[in-house]
Design a protein around this motif. Sequence first.
Motif, PDB file in Angstrom:
ATOM      1  N   ALA A 255      22.408  10.883  18.947  1.00 35.21           N
ATOM      2  CA  ALA A 255      22.355   9.416  19.036  1.00 35.21           C
ATOM      3  C   ALA A 255      21.260   8.964  19.988  1.00 35.21           C
ATOM      4  O   ALA A 255      20.616   7.940  19.771  1.00 35.21           O
ATOM      5  CB  ALA A 255      23.712   8.887  19.492  1.00 35.21           C
ATOM      6  N   GLN A 256      21.052   9.742  21.056  1.00 36.80           N
ATOM      7  CA  GLN A 256      20.011   9.378  22.023  1.00 36.80           C
ATOM      8  C   GLN A 256      18.618   9.444  21.376  1.00 36.80           C
ATOM      9  O   GLN A 256      17.747   8.649  21.682  1.00 36.80           O
ATOM     10  CB  GLN A 256      20.035  10.352  23.206  1.00 36.80           C
ATOM     11  CG  GLN A 256      21.234  10.209  24.123  1.00 36.80           C
ATOM     12  CD  GLN A 256      21.165   8.965  24.959  1.00 36.80           C
ATOM     13  OE1 GLN A 256      20.141   8.684  25.553  1.00 36.80           O
ATOM     14  NE2 GLN A 256      22.243   8.191  24.975  1.00 36.80           N
TER      15      GLN A 256
ATOM     16  N   TRP B  68      17.740   9.228  18.117  1.00 39.50           N
ATOM     17  CA  TRP B  68      17.617   8.789  16.721  1.00 39.50           C
ATOM     18  C   TRP B  68      16.240   8.186  16.441  1.00 39.50           C
ATOM     19  O   TRP B  68      15.661   8.424  15.379  1.00 39.50           O
ATOM     20  CB  TRP B  68      18.733   7.786  16.362  1.00 39.50           C
ATOM     21  CG  TRP B  68      18.528   6.410  16.945  1.00 39.50           C
ATOM     22  CD1 TRP B  68      19.014   5.934  18.109  1.00 39.50           C
ATOM     23  CD2 TRP B  68      17.759   5.345  16.374  1.00 39.50           C
ATOM     24  NE1 TRP B  68      18.613   4.651  18.342  1.00 39.50           N
ATOM     25  CE2 TRP B  68      17.828   4.257  17.278  1.00 39.50           C
ATOM     26  CE3 TRP B  68      17.018   5.194  15.204  1.00 39.50           C
ATOM     27  CZ2 TRP B  68      17.201   3.051  17.049  1.00 39.50           C
ATOM     28  CZ3 TRP B  68      16.382   3.976  14.987  1.00 39.50           C
ATOM     29  CH2 TRP B  68      16.480   2.928  15.881  1.00 39.50           C
ATOM     30  N   LEU B  69      15.724   7.441  17.396  1.00 32.32           N
ATOM     31  CA  LEU B  69      14.422   6.799  17.177  1.00 32.32           C
ATOM     32  C   LEU B  69      13.327   7.857  17.009  1.00 32.32           C
ATOM     33  O   LEU B  69      12.456   7.730  16.137  1.00 32.32           O
ATOM     34  CB  LEU B  69      14.084   5.879  18.354  1.00 32.32           C
ATOM     35  CG  LEU B  69      12.761   5.129  18.246  1.00 32.32           C
ATOM     36  CD1 LEU B  69      12.757   4.189  17.047  1.00 32.32           C
ATOM     37  CD2 LEU B  69      12.462   4.355  19.523  1.00 32.32           C
ATOM     38  N   ILE B  70      13.408   8.888  17.826  1.00 33.17           N
ATOM     39  CA  ILE B  70      12.399   9.953  17.741  1.00 33.17           C
ATOM     40  C   ILE B  70      12.501  10.656  16.387  1.00 33.17           C
ATOM     41  O   ILE B  70      11.483  10.936  15.735  1.00 33.17           O
ATOM     42  CB  ILE B  70      12.589  10.967  18.890  1.00 33.17           C
ATOM     43  CG1 ILE B  70      12.300  10.270  20.222  1.00 33.17           C
ATOM     44  CG2 ILE B  70      11.675  12.176  18.722  1.00 33.17           C
ATOM     45  CD1 ILE B  70      12.659  11.066  21.431  1.00 33.17           C
TER      46      ILE B  70
ATOM     47  N   LEU C 145      11.103   8.291  13.711  1.00 37.92           N
ATOM     48  CA  LEU C 145       9.633   8.225  13.818  1.00 37.92           C
ATOM     49  C   LEU C 145       8.993   9.525  13.340  1.00 37.92           C
ATOM     50  O   LEU C 145       7.971   9.504  12.649  1.00 37.92           O
ATOM     51  CB  LEU C 145       9.220   7.952  15.269  1.00 37.92           C
ATOM     52  CG  LEU C 145       9.420   6.526  15.776  1.00 37.92           C
ATOM     53  CD1 LEU C 145       9.030   6.438  17.249  1.00 37.92           C
ATOM     54  CD2 LEU C 145       8.617   5.522  14.973  1.00 37.92           C
ATOM     55  N   ALA C 146       9.610  10.663  13.713  1.00 39.99           N
ATOM     56  CA  ALA C 146       9.054  11.960  13.298  1.00 39.99           C
ATOM     57  C   ALA C 146       9.032  12.062  11.771  1.00 39.99           C
ATOM     58  O   ALA C 146       8.066  12.560  11.185  1.00 39.99           O
ATOM     59  CB  ALA C 146       9.873  13.092  13.899  1.00 39.99           C
TER      60      ALA C 146
ATOM     61  N   PHE D 239       6.249   9.522  10.556  1.00 45.87           N
ATOM     62  CA  PHE D 239       4.910  10.014  10.902  1.00 45.87           C
ATOM     63  C   PHE D 239       4.590  11.299  10.132  1.00 45.87           C
ATOM     64  O   PHE D 239       3.460  11.518   9.693  1.00 45.87           O
ATOM     65  CB  PHE D 239       4.796  10.276  12.407  1.00 45.87           C
ATOM     66  CG  PHE D 239       4.794   9.015  13.240  1.00 45.87           C
ATOM     67  CD1 PHE D 239       4.446   7.794  12.688  1.00 45.87           C
ATOM     68  CD2 PHE D 239       5.137   9.050  14.586  1.00 45.87           C
ATOM     69  CE1 PHE D 239       4.436   6.636  13.452  1.00 45.87           C
ATOM     70  CE2 PHE D 239       5.130   7.896  15.355  1.00 45.87           C
ATOM     71  CZ  PHE D 239       4.783   6.686  14.794  1.00 45.87           C
TER      72      PHE D 239
ATOM     73  N   ALA E  49       3.572  10.369   6.719  1.00 46.78           N
ATOM     74  CA  ALA E  49       2.223   9.780   6.726  1.00 46.78           C
ATOM     75  C   ALA E  49       1.167  10.875   6.843  1.00 46.78           C
ATOM     76  O   ALA E  49       0.149  10.863   6.136  1.00 46.78           O
ATOM     77  CB  ALA E  49       2.092   8.796   7.885  1.00 46.78           C
ATOM     78  N   LEU E  50       1.419  11.845   7.723  1.00 44.44           N
ATOM     79  CA  LEU E  50       0.447  12.934   7.910  1.00 44.44           C
ATOM     80  C   LEU E  50       0.342  13.795   6.655  1.00 44.44           C
ATOM     81  O   LEU E  50      -0.744  14.248   6.292  1.00 44.44           O
ATOM     82  CB  LEU E  50       0.834  13.795   9.114  1.00 44.44           C
ATOM     83  CG  LEU E  50       0.662  13.126  10.473  1.00 44.44           C
ATOM     84  CD1 LEU E  50       1.161  14.021  11.588  1.00 44.44           C
ATOM     85  CD2 LEU E  50      -0.795  12.765  10.717  1.00 44.44           C
TER      86      LEU E  50
ATOM     87  N   VAL F 197      -1.833  11.946   4.254  1.00 43.11           N
ATOM     88  CA  VAL F 197      -3.244  12.049   4.664  1.00 43.11           C
ATOM     89  C   VAL F 197      -3.795  13.421   4.291  1.00 43.11           C
ATOM     90  O   VAL F 197      -4.890  13.540   3.734  1.00 43.11           O
ATOM     91  CB  VAL F 197      -3.378  11.803   6.194  1.00 43.11           C
ATOM     92  CG1 VAL F 197      -4.766  12.189   6.692  1.00 43.11           C
ATOM     93  CG2 VAL F 197      -3.099  10.347   6.523  1.00 43.11           C
TER      94      VAL F 197
END
Lengths: 228, 205
Positions: A22-23, A25-27, A30-31, A34, A37-38, A41
């Motif tokens: 839960a701590q 989750w944002l990472i 985002l991972a 991202f 996206a990579l 590319v």
Amino acid sequence: MKPTLKIGSTGAFGRFRNSNFAQAWLILVLALIFGSALAAVQVNLSGVIAANKLNETLERIPELIWGTAKAAKLASENASVDITPGTVMIKKDHKTAYYSLFRVIHESKLAGWVIKAGGQGYADKIEILIGLDPGENIITGLFVLEQKETPGLGNKIIFPVWRNQFIRKKTNTPLVVAKGNIQAPNAIDAVTGATISSRSVTGIVNRTIGDVKGRLTPETIRFYERQL
Amino acid sequence: MTDLPTPFERFIQGILPENPVYRQLLGLCPTLAVTNGLKPALTMAAAVGVVLLSANIIISLIRHLLKPHLRIVVFTLTIATFVTIVDRLLAAYMYQMSKTLGPYIPLIIVNCIIICRCEVCASRQNILAASADAVGQAIGFGLALTGIAVIREVLGTGMIAGFQIMPAAWPSWVIMVLPPGAFLTFGLLLALVNWIDATRSNKKG
């Protein structure tokens, strides 16, 4: 309002809130974004980057076979040089290795081979091109195609003053990296402060020559149809 | 939030009053390493600018979701993503420049200017202020690199961006395109900036 870490929350919800999952989750989200996206590319650009590398390789091949002066002379004379790319499959000690190579023909005669090889450097992978004479007995040139060695130290492996040491070295004896004492005919003077990078390149050369020497035969090589 | 600088103030501060190179002494590794020519210096400045702007926008957008003890990880993850994209774009469309700059493009990930702006501005202010800050800092970084690169290339080779501008008889000061030239030029320009600043302060005082 900024979410804060609530140490001491009780109950199942409190335990979940304080859990690593839960701590972070944002990472994790985002991972995932991202990473996608990579990947996009890479999928879109890898072909262009590979074509750039191939063009650079083709530009370097005459120099790796004949040296800078003669390569420039041939270019100025617009001499016909046939470069055929291929792959060589080497079976050795129960292992199979593949190398990209280029066969160079000039005036209907085999002028030499250029082998593409890679290995681990100090910082990242090093990719090199090794020029060999038609009999695979002498190194005719070396070029560092890709490296990310330490700027100012290990990246000196790209400069002609260092890599030209390999020219005219015989392939029947493995090369050794020496510091200062370069009397032996198979010795390569290490870049000061970058012995690991020097050993990496020399090791790649030794391994590649050990693999391909005497094995560049029609049975092991598969040439691509398109001549370059 | 009222005591934080406005977007315009952020923009102006990045160019001169809080110039990342001359006032904050950040991003010195590329400043010294790639300024032996104007072209690599401008490419590096543009790459840093793109990464800075992209990272500031993303961080500003998610600033309310950031947990204080995990924020640096989020900054690094974001910066690393955009640096990798810029690195691949350069390798695809500016291959020789990509080889010239070598590891200095991947090293933008650890460029303190970007993580500093994420921490100081983007994680605290809205997208407008974060963008203005990124553009201002990028211009400031670009001007700093350009100044050093022009001096080094002109004195070291007699050329600027590959064009001869000094007389043919100019004895190129090779030391200027070597690492000592970077330190000398940067030190002298830093002293000049400090002297101008001190002179202006004395006049005001």
